[in-house]
Design a protein around this motif. Structure first.
Motif, PDB file in Angstrom:
ATOM      1  N   MET A 195       0.844  -1.194   0.000  1.00  9.98           N
ATOM      2  CA  MET A 195       0.000   0.000   0.000  1.00  9.98           C
ATOM      3  C   MET A 195       0.876   1.240   0.000  1.00  9.98           C
ATOM      4  SD  MET A 195      -2.777   1.225   2.866  1.00  9.98           S
ATOM      5  CE  MET A 195      -3.338   2.938   2.879  1.00  9.98           C
ATOM      6  N   SER A 196       0.653   2.117  -0.958  1.00  7.90           N
ATOM      7  CA  SER A 196       1.420   3.353  -1.037  1.00  7.90           C
ATOM      8  C   SER A 196       0.639   4.488  -0.394  1.00  7.90           C
ATOM      9  CB  SER A 196       1.711   3.699  -2.501  1.00  7.90           C
ATOM     10  OG  SER A 196       2.306   4.975  -2.596  1.00  7.90           O
ATOM     11  N   PHE A 197       1.358   5.366   0.275  1.00  9.74           N
ATOM     12  CA  PHE A 197       0.720   6.539   0.863  1.00  9.74           C
ATOM     13  C   PHE A 197       0.662   7.699  -0.130  1.00  9.74           C
ATOM     14  CE2 PHE A 197       2.058   4.093   4.534  1.00  9.74           C
ATOM     15  CZ  PHE A 197       0.936   4.167   5.344  1.00  9.74           C
ATOM     16  N   ILE A 198       1.176   7.458  -1.336  1.00 12.49           N
ATOM     17  CA  ILE A 198       1.134   8.465  -2.388  1.00 12.49           C
ATOM     18  C   ILE A 198       0.223   7.953  -3.497  1.00 12.49           C
ATOM     19  CG2 ILE A 198       2.469   9.778  -4.062  1.00 12.49           C
ATOM     20  CD1 ILE A 198       4.915   9.366  -2.268  1.00 12.49           C
ATOM     21  N   GLU A 199      -0.837   8.670  -3.781  1.00 15.59           N
ATOM     22  CA  GLU A 199      -1.751   8.239  -4.827  1.00 15.59           C
ATOM     23  C   GLU A 199      -1.098   8.397  -6.200  1.00 15.59           C
ATOM     24  OE1 GLU A 199      -5.479  10.269  -4.260  1.00 15.59           O
ATOM     25  OE2 GLU A 199      -6.074   8.880  -2.657  1.00 15.59           O
ATOM     26  N   THR A 200      -1.456   7.525  -7.105  1.00 18.03           N
ATOM     27  CA  THR A 200      -0.904   7.572  -8.454  1.00 18.03           C
ATOM     28  C   THR A 200      -1.417   8.811  -9.184  1.00 18.03           C
ATOM     29  OG1 THR A 200      -2.745   6.343  -9.436  1.00 18.03           O
ATOM     30  CG2 THR A 200      -0.912   5.050  -8.515  1.00 18.03           C
ATOM     31  N   GLU A 201      -0.793   9.100 -10.308  1.00 24.29           N
ATOM     32  CA  GLU A 201      -1.252  10.230 -11.115  1.00 24.29           C
ATOM     33  C   GLU A 201      -2.697  10.033 -11.550  1.00 24.29           C
ATOM     34  OE1 GLU A 201       1.277  11.040 -14.398  1.00 24.29           O
ATOM     35  OE2 GLU A 201       3.075  11.377 -13.179  1.00 24.29           O
ATOM     36  N   GLU A 202      -3.051   8.785 -11.883  1.00 17.34           N
ATOM     37  CA  GLU A 202      -4.423   8.493 -12.322  1.00 17.34           C
ATOM     38  C   GLU A 202      -5.410   8.707 -11.180  1.00 17.34           C
ATOM     39  OE1 GLU A 202      -1.823   6.544 -12.765  1.00 17.34           O
ATOM     40  OE2 GLU A 202      -1.581   6.422 -14.956  1.00 17.34           O
ATOM     41  N   GLN A 203      -5.047   8.274  -9.976  1.00 16.27           N
ATOM     42  CA  GLN A 203      -5.932   8.457  -8.826  1.00 16.27           C
ATOM     43  C   GLN A 203      -6.081   9.928  -8.467  1.00 16.27           C
ATOM     44  OE1 GLN A 203      -3.763   5.881  -6.206  1.00 16.27           O
ATOM     45  NE2 GLN A 203      -5.029   4.086  -6.662  1.00 16.27           N
ATOM     46  N   THR A 204      -4.986  10.661  -8.535  1.00 18.15           N
ATOM     47  CA  THR A 204      -5.036  12.101  -8.263  1.00 18.15           C
ATOM     48  C   THR A 204      -5.900  12.818  -9.297  1.00 18.15           C
ATOM     49  OG1 THR A 204      -2.834  12.047  -7.255  1.00 18.15           O
ATOM     50  CG2 THR A 204      -3.649  14.188  -7.999  1.00 18.15           C
ATOM     51  N   ALA A 205      -5.746  12.433 -10.558  1.00 22.99           N
ATOM     52  CA  ALA A 205      -6.547  13.051 -11.615  1.00 22.99           C
ATOM     53  C   ALA A 205      -8.025  12.720 -11.438  1.00 22.99           C
ATOM     54  CB  ALA A 205      -6.064  12.572 -12.984  1.00 22.99           C
ATOM     55  N   LEU A 206      -8.318  11.486 -11.026  1.00 22.86           N
ATOM     56  CA  LEU A 206      -9.707  11.102 -10.773  1.00 22.86           C
ATOM     57  C   LEU A 206     -10.293  11.941  -9.649  1.00 22.86           C
ATOM     58  CD1 LEU A 206     -12.158   9.189 -11.135  1.00 22.86           C
ATOM     59  CD2 LEU A 206     -11.031   7.629  -9.518  1.00 22.86           C
ATOM     60  N   ARG A 207      -9.550  12.087  -8.569  1.00 16.20           N
ATOM     61  CA  ARG A 207     -10.030  12.872  -7.428  1.00 16.20           C
ATOM     62  C   ARG A 207     -10.327  14.316  -7.864  1.00 16.20           C
ATOM     63  NH1 ARG A 207      -9.932  11.804  -2.131  1.00 16.20           N
ATOM     64  NH2 ARG A 207      -8.523  10.011  -2.304  1.00 16.20           N
TER      65      ARG A 207
ATOM     66  N   GLY B 214     -16.953  -0.892 -17.802  1.00 17.26           N
ATOM     67  CA  GLY B 214     -16.491  -0.204 -16.612  1.00 17.26           C
ATOM     68  C   GLY B 214     -15.114   0.398 -16.792  1.00 17.26           C
ATOM     69  N   GLY B 215     -14.586   0.956 -15.709  1.00 17.49           N
ATOM     70  CA  GLY B 215     -13.294   1.622 -15.778  1.00 17.49           C
ATOM     71  C   GLY B 215     -12.114   0.708 -15.546  1.00 17.49           C
ATOM     72  N   GLY B 216     -12.377  -0.512 -15.063  1.00 16.56           N
ATOM     73  CA  GLY B 216     -11.305  -1.465 -14.857  1.00 16.56           C
ATOM     74  C   GLY B 216     -10.420  -1.173 -13.663  1.00 16.56           C
ATOM     75  N   ALA B 217     -10.818  -0.259 -12.798  1.00 13.01           N
ATOM     76  CA  ALA B 217     -10.024   0.054 -11.605  1.00 13.01           C
ATOM     77  C   ALA B 217     -10.558  -0.773 -10.431  1.00 13.01           C
ATOM     78  CB  ALA B 217     -10.050   1.548 -11.326  1.00 13.01           C
ATOM     79  N   GLY B 218     -10.583  -0.205  -9.234  1.00  8.17           N
ATOM     80  CA  GLY B 218     -10.993  -0.989  -8.081  1.00  8.17           C
ATOM     81  C   GLY B 218     -11.779  -0.190  -7.067  1.00  8.17           C
ATOM     82  N   MET B 219     -11.907  -0.784  -5.865  1.00  7.14           N
ATOM     83  CA  MET B 219     -12.648  -0.117  -4.811  1.00  7.14           C
ATOM     84  C   MET B 219     -11.924   1.126  -4.313  1.00  7.14           C
ATOM     85  SD  MET B 219     -15.588  -1.172  -4.288  1.00  7.14           S
ATOM     86  CE  MET B 219     -15.766  -0.055  -2.912  1.00  7.14           C
ATOM     87  N   TYR B 220     -10.616   1.147  -4.411  1.00 11.78           N
ATOM     88  CA  TYR B 220      -9.879   2.340  -4.006  1.00 11.78           C
ATOM     89  C   TYR B 220     -10.367   3.538  -4.828  1.00 11.78           C
ATOM     90  CZ  TYR B 220      -5.939   5.159  -2.364  1.00 11.78           C
ATOM     91  OH  TYR B 220      -5.182   6.136  -1.768  1.00 11.78           O
ATOM     92  N   GLU B 221     -10.486   3.336  -6.134  1.00 15.40           N
ATOM     93  CA  GLU B 221     -10.904   4.430  -7.022  1.00 15.40           C
ATOM     94  C   GLU B 221     -12.374   4.785  -6.814  1.00 15.40           C
ATOM     95  OE1 GLU B 221      -7.126   2.970  -8.283  1.00 15.40           O
ATOM     96  OE2 GLU B 221      -8.991   1.865  -7.933  1.00 15.40           O
TER      97      GLU B 221
END
Length: 385
Positions: free
Chosen positions: A1-13, A61-68
């Protein structure tokens, strides 16, 4: 588990935050007061791929997960428009069908669940079973190739905006007579299926219902997964439910905290902003700390779930739900206290959060049942129920 979100996760947020900014808390409360649904927000979120971000790409779907998906839920709630059906339709129902449904069921339901054109409710709670899902009495019996469902459900969210409900029923083992849980997709226009609204003291466009199933006849392909393995299938949907409930509560807490901080910076009494006083600042700082701790546990649960560790995700998912509910209920109360009389006005939009924040300590699983679960599973204490 990373404490830094990926670029994709940051962009989604950032993208979800930008979307909800167009709507906000005023839109959400107006819909509730006027008896409208949040259809515009739901539709746009679906078109942008947010609702089904966790669902398989091959089915739209987006193919990501519950985190997203938790990111989507948190940002919607932080913007003042937390959509309850995000917890139910893509998280519980979508995950269960994606994992255990047949190819035909996936083709039929997941594309619509992903783009928001189909909403699916989830029916497990019963008047006489409550938190004890092992004691549900809604039954499903074979009649040739069909299934016949009979029973009653209560506190089922969003049935009036759903095209189908994923119902937890019980089949009977022909050899032993033992009742076993099984999952069925019930279109809401099926004969014998009725729903009745439950009046709630909450300002929310998404309503609660009692369901009545009287000789509801379903084809054989309404059964999701195996009738012999539905308990594990059921709990594979409940971990996402707890993760999403945590995300919703965390987002709501962020919204209330932001309003309180903004007011505490602007409101000046005795020549200084009230936020300079520790009696105001410390409770808000404490709320921030507790929210961030709850968010970390939610992210741990989502990471484990996305890694395929259902049991490993169960404890942190429940802990996150507990922590988020406790933190948010305190923050909303403190935010109102910070604003004083203004905290109870329609203009500032905080008083309407009181029952909603209180609900985070009750549903979808109560704080007491979470404590029971943690005591038993994490501490090895005797089962108390």
């Amino acid at each position: 588990m990373s404490f830094i979100e990926t670029e994709e996760q940051t962009a989604l947020r950032e993208a979800v935050a930008a979307l909800v900014k167009k709507y906000g808390q005023q839109y959400f409360s107006d819909c509730a007061r006027q008896g409208r649904k949040t259809d515009e927000l739901w539709q746009e979120a679906g078109e942008l791929g947010f609702i089904g971000v966790n669902l398989p790409e091959q089915y739209g779907g987006g193919g990501a997960g519950m985190y997203e998906l938790a990111i989507v839920m948190e940002e919607l709630a932080a913007g003042g428009s937390g959509l309850l059906m995000m917890v139910v339709s893509p998280a519980i129902c979508g995950n269960i069908i994606a994992r255990f449904g047949t190819d035909d069921q996936k083709q039929r339901w997941i594309p619509g669940l992903a783009d928001g054109s189909i909403t699916m409710a989830f029916g497990i709670t019963e008047p006489d079973a409550g938190s004890n899902s092992h004691q549900i009495t809604t039954t499903a019996r074979r009649d040739g190739d069909d299934w016949i469902l009979n029973g009653r459900k209560v506190f089922i969210s969003g049935v009036d905006q759903a095209q189908a409900v994923l119902i937890v029923a019980r089949t009977e083992d022909a050899k032993t007579g033992r009742l076993k849980p099984a999952l069925f997709i019930v279109p809401t226009d099926t004969p014998g299926f009725e729903h009745q609204i439950i009046d709630m003291e909450m300002l929310n466009p998404e309503k609660q219902f009692t369901l009545f199933l009287d000789d509801v006849r379903l084809p054989s392909d309404a059964l999701v997964g195996s009738e012999d393995a539905a308990l594990s299938q059921l709990f594979a949907g409940l971990n996402p439910e707890r993760i999403m409930a945590s995300a919703s509560a965390i987002g709501m807490g962020r919204y209330a905290l932001d309003r309180a901080v903004e007011y505490a910076n602007d409101r000046t009494v005795w020549k200084t902003p009230i936020g300079a006083h520790q009696a105001i600042a410390h409770p808000l700082a404490q709320g921030k700390i507790e929210l961030e701790m709850a968010k970390l546990m939610m992210q741990k649960a989502a990471t484990l779930y996305d890694a395929g560790d259902d049991w490993g995700a169960a404890v942190p998912a429940n802990m996150a739900k507990y922590a988020a509910g406790e933190a948010t209920a305190k923050i909303v109360d403190q935010a109102i206290q910070t604003l004083g009389g203004n905290g109870l006005t329609v203009e500032y939009g905080l008083a309407a959060l009181l029952p909603l924040s209180r609900l985070t300590r009750i549903a979808p699983v109560s704080r007491e049942m979470i404590l029971n679960f943690v005591a038993q599973t994490s501490l090895g204490l005797p089962k108390s129920y």
